[in-house]
Design a protein around this motif. Structure first.
Motif, PDB file in Angstrom:
ATOM      1  N   UNK A 402     -52.861 -30.369 -44.498  1.00  0.00           N
ATOM      2  CA  UNK A 402     -53.304 -31.270 -45.562  1.00  0.00           C
ATOM      3  C   UNK A 402     -53.781 -30.425 -46.744  1.00  0.00           C
ATOM      4  N   UNK A 403     -54.010 -31.089 -47.870  1.00  0.00           N
ATOM      5  CA  UNK A 403     -54.483 -30.380 -49.050  1.00  0.00           C
ATOM      6  C   UNK A 403     -53.411 -30.256 -50.120  1.00  0.00           C
ATOM      7  N   UNK A 404     -53.709 -29.487 -51.146  1.00  0.00           N
ATOM      8  CA  UNK A 404     -52.844 -29.364 -52.311  1.00  0.00           C
ATOM      9  C   UNK A 404     -51.657 -28.437 -52.025  1.00  0.00           C
ATOM     10  N   UNK A 405     -50.442 -28.929 -52.306  1.00  0.00           N
ATOM     11  CA  UNK A 405     -49.222 -28.167 -52.022  1.00  0.00           C
ATOM     12  C   UNK A 405     -49.129 -26.910 -52.891  1.00  0.00           C
ATOM     13  N   UNK A 406     -49.528 -27.005 -54.155  1.00  0.00           N
ATOM     14  CA  UNK A 406     -49.451 -25.848 -55.050  1.00  0.00           C
ATOM     15  C   UNK A 406     -50.387 -24.740 -54.602  1.00  0.00           C
ATOM     16  N   UNK A 407     -51.587 -25.129 -54.153  1.00  0.00           N
ATOM     17  CA  UNK A 407     -52.554 -24.139 -53.662  1.00  0.00           C
ATOM     18  C   UNK A 407     -52.008 -23.457 -52.409  1.00  0.00           C
ATOM     19  N   UNK A 408     -51.371 -24.245 -51.540  1.00  0.00           N
ATOM     20  CA  UNK A 408     -50.779 -23.705 -50.310  1.00  0.00           C
ATOM     21  C   UNK A 408     -49.672 -22.704 -50.637  1.00  0.00           C
ATOM     22  N   UNK A 409     -48.767 -23.082 -51.564  1.00  0.00           N
ATOM     23  CA  UNK A 409     -47.669 -22.195 -51.935  1.00  0.00           C
ATOM     24  C   UNK A 409     -48.189 -20.894 -52.556  1.00  0.00           C
ATOM     25  N   UNK A 410     -49.287 -20.999 -53.313  1.00  0.00           N
ATOM     26  CA  UNK A 410     -49.866 -19.823 -53.965  1.00  0.00           C
ATOM     27  C   UNK A 410     -50.406 -18.826 -52.946  1.00  0.00           C
ATOM     28  N   UNK A 411     -51.204 -19.300 -51.986  1.00  0.00           N
ATOM     29  CA  UNK A 411     -51.776 -18.361 -51.004  1.00  0.00           C
ATOM     30  C   UNK A 411     -50.704 -17.871 -50.034  1.00  0.00           C
ATOM     31  N   UNK A 412     -49.679 -18.714 -49.810  1.00  0.00           N
ATOM     32  CA  UNK A 412     -48.587 -18.297 -48.928  1.00  0.00           C
ATOM     33  C   UNK A 412     -47.829 -17.126 -49.562  1.00  0.00           C
ATOM     34  N   UNK A 413     -47.526 -17.261 -50.850  1.00  0.00           N
ATOM     35  CA  UNK A 413     -46.747 -16.250 -51.564  1.00  0.00           C
ATOM     36  C   UNK A 413     -47.551 -14.979 -51.841  1.00  0.00           C
ATOM     37  N   UNK A 415     -50.729 -14.031 -50.588  1.00  0.00           N
ATOM     38  CA  UNK A 415     -51.644 -13.479 -49.588  1.00  0.00           C
ATOM     39  C   UNK A 415     -51.049 -13.452 -48.171  1.00  0.00           C
ATOM     40  N   UNK A 416     -50.619 -14.614 -47.681  1.00  0.00           N
ATOM     41  CA  UNK A 416     -50.197 -14.687 -46.273  1.00  0.00           C
ATOM     42  C   UNK A 416     -48.945 -13.861 -46.014  1.00  0.00           C
ATOM     43  N   UNK A 417     -47.881 -14.082 -46.801  1.00  0.00           N
ATOM     44  CA  UNK A 417     -46.637 -13.361 -46.558  1.00  0.00           C
ATOM     45  C   UNK A 417     -46.800 -11.840 -46.703  1.00  0.00           C
ATOM     46  N   UNK A 418     -47.453 -11.338 -47.756  1.00  0.00           N
ATOM     47  CA  UNK A 418     -47.632  -9.870 -47.853  1.00  0.00           C
ATOM     48  C   UNK A 418     -48.445  -9.291 -46.698  1.00  0.00           C
ATOM     49  N   UNK A 419     -49.465 -10.035 -46.246  1.00  0.00           N
ATOM     50  CA  UNK A 419     -50.333  -9.529 -45.183  1.00  0.00           C
ATOM     51  C   UNK A 419     -49.648  -9.510 -43.821  1.00  0.00           C
ATOM     52  N   UNK A 420     -48.531 -10.233 -43.691  1.00  0.00           N
ATOM     53  CA  UNK A 420     -47.843 -10.330 -42.403  1.00  0.00           C
ATOM     54  C   UNK A 420     -46.683  -9.345 -42.262  1.00  0.00           C
ATOM     55  N   UNK A 421     -46.542  -8.429 -43.219  1.00  0.00           N
ATOM     56  CA  UNK A 421     -45.391  -7.528 -43.217  1.00  0.00           C
ATOM     57  C   UNK A 421     -45.230  -6.759 -41.914  1.00  0.00           C
ATOM     58  N   UNK A 422     -46.344  -6.339 -41.304  1.00  0.00           N
ATOM     59  CA  UNK A 422     -46.267  -5.550 -40.076  1.00  0.00           C
ATOM     60  C   UNK A 422     -45.994  -6.424 -38.851  1.00  0.00           C
ATOM     61  N   UNK A 423     -46.208  -7.716 -39.016  1.00  0.00           N
ATOM     62  CA  UNK A 423     -46.046  -8.661 -37.895  1.00  0.00           C
ATOM     63  C   UNK A 423     -44.659  -9.282 -37.882  1.00  0.00           C
TER      64      UNK A 423
END
Length: 430
Positions: A402-413, A415-423
């Motif tokens: 739930x929550x704002x889609x734009x905010x989700x896409x922003x943190x996904x692009x 923060x989340x995706x870069x931080x998961x590079x080793x995983x």
């Protein structure tokens, strides 16, 4: 065991084989004490253990013990030996409803009678928190009086099986009968999915053909996703209107069980006493010389399992979400990883902490983290679930709950995706 005349535990006599599948055979039988005809389902325990269907078999037993209704095949008793599990069940002398409709469409009043009994049985299941998930004419039997009996709860689910979002996520069933939201893999309401399948069954009863049928399964899924079907002119207008409300591709606006039972076409000639008839819930049906399966220590590291239907549907050719939403707008992303599930969970918790998000509910290999401050569409909530495809090979779903889609896409692009590079081994669709 398979020879005619054998007796099971001095209680049930075996007759001819009625049918068989990969892991089970069904025989005509007789209760020696009462003389009543029964059906005996024989499950090969070794095969079930080998393919990992232990939980499914246990769930089928549990569910059938909960749904005692005149239009549901009754489970009388469960017996087990070292190598076999036996279901002593109600015998449906009339065979499959499929055999009737395979010869052509049924008369309106006959089709309506079967549909009334089907809805009565399925609605009863839903009141017990049980969702069948594989409703089709092959799983609808007829007794000697022509009454419908729902059977085969092997793919059923209970309300307790839902994820943190309150929805079911296992893609299962028979393709021509499954609801569009089941195919989309974004989670679905089990009751609404069953209602759709009931609508497909009604269409088959009235027309003798499937509403969504194509030799190309992708094209068939596209038709299902848009409810693209043509209803023959001979189908009564009232029934056509009801079908349109049942075969609504949007589960939110799809008609409910209550509204179906209030429909004027549905109510014609309805046996209200039968619709209201229920039987009291009984205690679990277990009687064996040994437990169904040897007890094992709990495995707290096990992640959610994946079936063949799930893996096939992950193929880009079967992913229909692109028909409706762009890659940068999706509320769900998937990636595969060769890291242990514990490492993936730890990394996701580390990311949540760095984003100052609160780690919420944890349930097995599922977790949910939230941003405390509210955006324009409420607090952002992100769910993570890990599936084991093979040993040390996992699929991970990251979903905006739930929550704002734009905010989700922003943190996904950012923060989340870069931080998961080793995983991450590979992002799905890339």
């Amino acid at each position: 065991m398979e020879n005619v005349g054998n007796v099971l535990m001095q209680k049930y006599e075996f007759g001819k084989m009625l049918g068989q599948g990969n892991f089970a055979k069904v025989y005509h039988g007789r209760d020696i004490n009462s003389g009543h005809n029964i059906a005996i389902k024989v499950i090969d325990k070794e095969k079930v253990l080998k393919v990992g269907l232990i939980d499914q078999t246990k769930r089928e037993i549990s569910v059938m013990g909960m749904v005692k209704h005149p239009n549901i095949v009754q489970l009388y008793e469960v017996l087990a030996t070292k190598t076999k599990i036996y279901f002593a069940m109600e015998y449906a002398k009339g065979g499959e409803l499929f055999d009737k409709v395979s010869k052509g469409r049924l008369k309106e009043d006959v089709a309506r009678k079967y549909f009334q009994q089907l809805i009565g049985a399925v609605d009863f299941c839903h009141t017990r928190g049980v969702y069948h998930r594989d409703l089709k004419p092959e799983n609808l039997l007829l007794d000697e009086y022509g009454n419908l009996k729902v059977t085969d709860f092997g793919l059923s689910a209970h309300a307790s099986c839902t994820r943190l979002d309150g929805l079911l996520h296992t893609t299962c069933g028979t393709p021509a009968y499954v609801a569009p939201e089941v195919i989309s893999r974004k989670g679905y309401d089990g009751a609404k999915a069953d209602i759709w399948s009931c609508g497909v069954v009604l269409f088959v009863l009235l027309t003798g053909q499937l509403p969504f049928n194509d030799s190309n399964i992708i094209q068939m899924y596209k038709k299902i996703s848009k409810a693209d079907y043509k209803c023959p002119n001979w189908v009564p207008s009232e029934a056509r209107r009801l079908l349109k409300r049942i075969l609504d591709p949007n589960p939110v606006t799809r008609i409910s069980m209550k509204k179906i039972m209030e429909n004027s076409w549905f109510k014609k000639g309805l046996d209200t006493k039968q619709m209201e008839a229920t039987m009291e819930k009984e205690t679990p049906l277990v009687n064996a010389d040994k437990p169904f399966f040897e007890p094992k220590k709990p495995d707290f590291t096990r992640v959610s399992s994946f079936n063949a239907f799930d893996i096939i549907s992950l193929s880009s050719g079967f992913d229909l979400s692109g028909l409706f939403v762009g890659n940068d707008q999706r509320d769900e992303v998937k990636f595969t990883s060769t890291k242990p599930a514990s490492d993936i969970i730890s990394k996701m918790e580390e990311i949540a902490t760095s984003l100052k998000m609160e780690v919420g509910v944890k349930k097995g290999w599922q977790l949910n983290f939230k941003r405390p401050s509210e955006g324009r569409n409420g607090p952002l909530s992100v769910g993570v679930e890990i599936f084991e495809i093979a040993s040390n090979f996992h699929l991970v779903e990251v979903t905006k709950s739930c929550g704002d889609a734009l905010e989700y896409q922003k943190i996904l692009k950012n923060y989340i995706r870069p931080a998961l590079q080793e995983i991450v081994w590979a992002w799905h669709g890339e």
